[in-house]
Scaffold this motif. Structure first.
Motif, mmCIF file in Angstrom:
data_model
loop_
_atom_site.group_PDB
_atom_site.id
_atom_site.type_symbol
_atom_site.label_atom_id
_atom_site.label_comp_id
_atom_site.label_asym_id
_atom_site.label_seq_id
_atom_site.Cartn_x
_atom_site.Cartn_y
_atom_site.Cartn_z
ATOM 1 N N THR A 43 0.830 -1.218 0.000
ATOM 2 C CA THR A 43 0.000 0.000 0.000
ATOM 3 C C THR A 43 0.866 1.270 0.000
ATOM 4 O O THR A 43 0.341 2.369 -0.117
ATOM 5 C CB THR A 43 -0.958 0.037 1.219
ATOM 6 O OG1 THR A 43 -0.175 0.149 2.415
ATOM 7 C CG2 THR A 43 -1.815 -1.207 1.279
ATOM 8 N N CYS A 72 -12.773 -7.871 5.199
ATOM 9 C CA CYS A 72 -13.052 -7.033 4.021
ATOM 10 C C CYS A 72 -14.431 -6.387 4.149
ATOM 11 O O CYS A 72 -14.612 -5.209 3.843
ATOM 12 C CB CYS A 72 -12.996 -7.853 2.730
ATOM 13 S SG CYS A 72 -11.333 -8.391 2.297
ATOM 14 N N ASN A 75 -14.233 -3.751 6.845
ATOM 15 C CA ASN A 75 -13.327 -2.636 6.551
ATOM 16 C C ASN A 75 -13.081 -2.541 5.035
ATOM 17 O O ASN A 75 -11.990 -2.846 4.544
ATOM 18 C CB ASN A 75 -12.009 -2.862 7.314
ATOM 19 C CG ASN A 75 -11.179 -1.604 7.399
ATOM 20 O OD1 ASN A 75 -11.409 -0.650 6.646
ATOM 21 N ND2 ASN A 75 -10.197 -1.588 8.280
ATOM 22 N N PRO A 76 -14.135 -2.119 4.297
ATOM 23 C CA PRO A 76 -14.003 -2.116 2.835
ATOM 24 C C PRO A 76 -12.888 -1.206 2.337
ATOM 25 O O PRO A 76 -12.253 -1.503 1.318
ATOM 26 C CB PRO A 76 -15.375 -1.640 2.338
ATOM 27 C CG PRO A 76 -16.117 -1.167 3.528
ATOM 28 C CD PRO A 76 -15.477 -1.730 4.752
ATOM 29 N N SER A 77 -12.612 -0.109 3.072
ATOM 30 C CA SER A 77 -11.540 0.769 2.566
ATOM 31 C C SER A 77 -10.183 0.079 2.633
ATOM 32 O O SER A 77 -9.350 0.237 1.734
ATOM 33 C CB SER A 77 -11.485 2.131 3.263
ATOM 34 O OG SER A 77 -12.186 2.129 4.433
ATOM 35 N N LEU A 78 -9.982 -0.724 3.690
ATOM 36 C CA LEU A 78 -8.710 -1.453 3.776
ATOM 37 C C LEU A 78 -8.632 -2.524 2.677
ATOM 38 O O LEU A 78 -7.561 -2.784 2.121
ATOM 39 C CB LEU A 78 -8.566 -2.092 5.169
ATOM 40 C CG LEU A 78 -7.219 -2.746 5.454
ATOM 41 C CD1 LEU A 78 -6.079 -1.719 5.384
ATOM 42 C CD2 LEU A 78 -7.222 -3.431 6.820
ATOM 43 N N ILE A 80 -9.963 -2.288 -0.314
ATOM 44 C CA ILE A 80 -9.632 -1.581 -1.564
ATOM 45 C C ILE A 80 -8.164 -1.151 -1.537
ATOM 46 O O ILE A 80 -7.429 -1.308 -2.509
ATOM 47 C CB ILE A 80 -10.557 -0.348 -1.764
ATOM 48 C CG1 ILE A 80 -12.023 -0.786 -1.878
ATOM 49 C CG2 ILE A 80 -10.137 0.474 -2.987
ATOM 50 C CD1 ILE A 80 -12.337 -1.781 -2.965
ATOM 51 N N GLU A 81 -7.752 -0.620 -0.370
ATOM 52 C CA GLU A 81 -6.365 -0.132 -0.260
ATOM 53 C C GLU A 81 -5.368 -1.278 -0.515
ATOM 54 O O GLU A 81 -4.394 -1.128 -1.260
ATOM 55 C CB GLU A 81 -6.143 0.458 1.136
ATOM 56 C CG GLU A 81 -4.822 1.184 1.263
ATOM 57 C CD GLU A 81 -4.571 1.674 2.683
ATOM 58 O OE1 GLU A 81 -5.265 1.250 3.619
ATOM 59 O OE2 GLU A 81 -3.627 2.480 2.827
ATOM 60 N N VAL A 134 -17.523 -7.819 -0.641
ATOM 61 C CA VAL A 134 -16.467 -6.809 -0.807
ATOM 62 C C VAL A 134 -15.148 -7.450 -1.206
ATOM 63 O O VAL A 134 -14.422 -6.954 -2.073
ATOM 64 C CB VAL A 134 -16.298 -5.982 0.505
ATOM 65 C CG1 VAL A 134 -15.088 -5.060 0.429
ATOM 66 C CG2 VAL A 134 -17.558 -5.194 0.802
ATOM 67 N N SER A 138 -13.012 -6.520 -4.490
ATOM 68 C CA SER A 138 -11.652 -5.975 -4.382
ATOM 69 C C SER A 138 -10.658 -6.847 -5.163
ATOM 70 O O SER A 138 -9.705 -6.339 -5.757
ATOM 71 C CB SER A 138 -11.229 -5.815 -2.916
ATOM 72 O OG SER A 138 -11.063 -7.076 -2.306
#
Ligand code: NAP
Length: 254
Positions: A43, A72, A75-78, A80-81, A134, A138
């Motif tokens: 990341t 996932c 914590n969808p942002s993690l 995606i990240e 998610v 991702s």
């Protein structure tokens, strides 16, 4: 042509379930870079660029990911990240390196059977992708980045560790083509050696989770998908089984 012992491989996610087994197997044949997250955090774009610039390797096996579906979902942002941006960072750095060195790098990407919709099963590589959670989205995002590389192979499948079946129950109405970890590892090695490009389903026979795990854990008890969903709440596949005829044909040909 480079001999196996001279061939250098970058293995990401070397501390994970797949990474440990793969690292142990590949080290017998190749020189394997296995950077830890603190050295190569996918990341961190600057760190990825610097690492890729300063090391020499012929192939990449990219297993690093946020691979737990529940995490996932929570914590969808993690997700995606790590899975989308992290993979894109790695691909970006490799594209730069290829341009500078004028040398193609083989990139094996571990995706998932969870990019298909998980309903009717028998998914071929040409089937529509429509993830159901998610994690799947991702991973599908990660595939998009990988396709920018010329010499890539995207493996869709799933695996399990027969030595580490921690669940006391398994569903009789959830189906997949999941294969044991050691078979998955051997398939990856095959794909390092044989420069098959594009998307490839890798798996075995369609079986229910219960039927599959019972072979390795006699005391496992049957349950249903509903029981699992009550516990986890994470959308899951009913039938993620794969049509692996392309993979079977490849193995036969080589
Ligand atoms: N398990 C399955 O049945 C299954 C099915 C289909 C596909 N896959 C795919 O197979 C691959 C491996 O799965 P797994 O079960 O072995 O996963 P895992 O045990 O959760 O391991 C994940 C690995 O990724 C690393 N990682 C996570 N975030 C990172 C970051 N920001 N930078 C660098 N490394 C990072 C972890 O390092 P740390 O040790 O530092 O956390 C760990 O080494 C994944 O791509 C997964 O999506 C798995």
């Amino acid at each position: 042509m480079i001999s196996n012992s001279q061939k250098k491989i970058l293995l990401t996610g070397a501390t994970g379930n797949l990474g440990v087994a793969l690292g142990t197997f590949l080290k017998k044949k190749y020189f394997v870079h296995q950077p830890l997250r603190k050295t190569l955090d996918i990341t961190n774009q600057r760190q990825v660029n610097a690492w890729v610039q300063s090391h020499s390797f012929d192939s990449v096996v990219h297993t690093a990911a946020l691979a737990r579906m529940k995490t996932c979902e929570e914590n969808p942002s993690l997700a995606i990240e790590t899975n989308v941006i992290g993979t894109a960072n790695l691909v970006y750095a490799i594209l730069q390196k290829e341009k500078e060195t004028q040398k193609e790098i083989r990139f094996i990407h571990i995706s998932t059977d969870g990019v298909y919709d998980g309903q009717k099963g028998n998914f071929s590589e040409r089937c529509e992708t429509l993830p159901y959670n998610v994690y799947g989205w991702s991973k599908l995002g990660s595939e998009c980045a990988v396709r920018a590389l010329k010499n890539h192979c995207i493996i869709r499948g799933s695996f399990f560790d027969p030595q580490n079946l921690i669940f006391p129950t398994a569903a009789t109405d959830v189906f997949s083509s999941r294969i044991p970890l050691d078979e998955f590892v051997k398939a990856i090695e095959f794909l390092i050696e044989n420069t098959v490009c594009g998307v490839l389903n890798v798996g075995g026979e369609r079986k229910s989770d219960y039927e599959r795990y019972l072979m390795y854990k006699k005391e496992i008890r049957p349950c249903t998908q509903e029981d699992i969903l009550k516990d986890s709440g994470v959308p899951m596949a009913k039938d993620a089984s794969l049509n692996c005829s392309k993979w079977q044909k490849l193995r036969g040909e080589f």
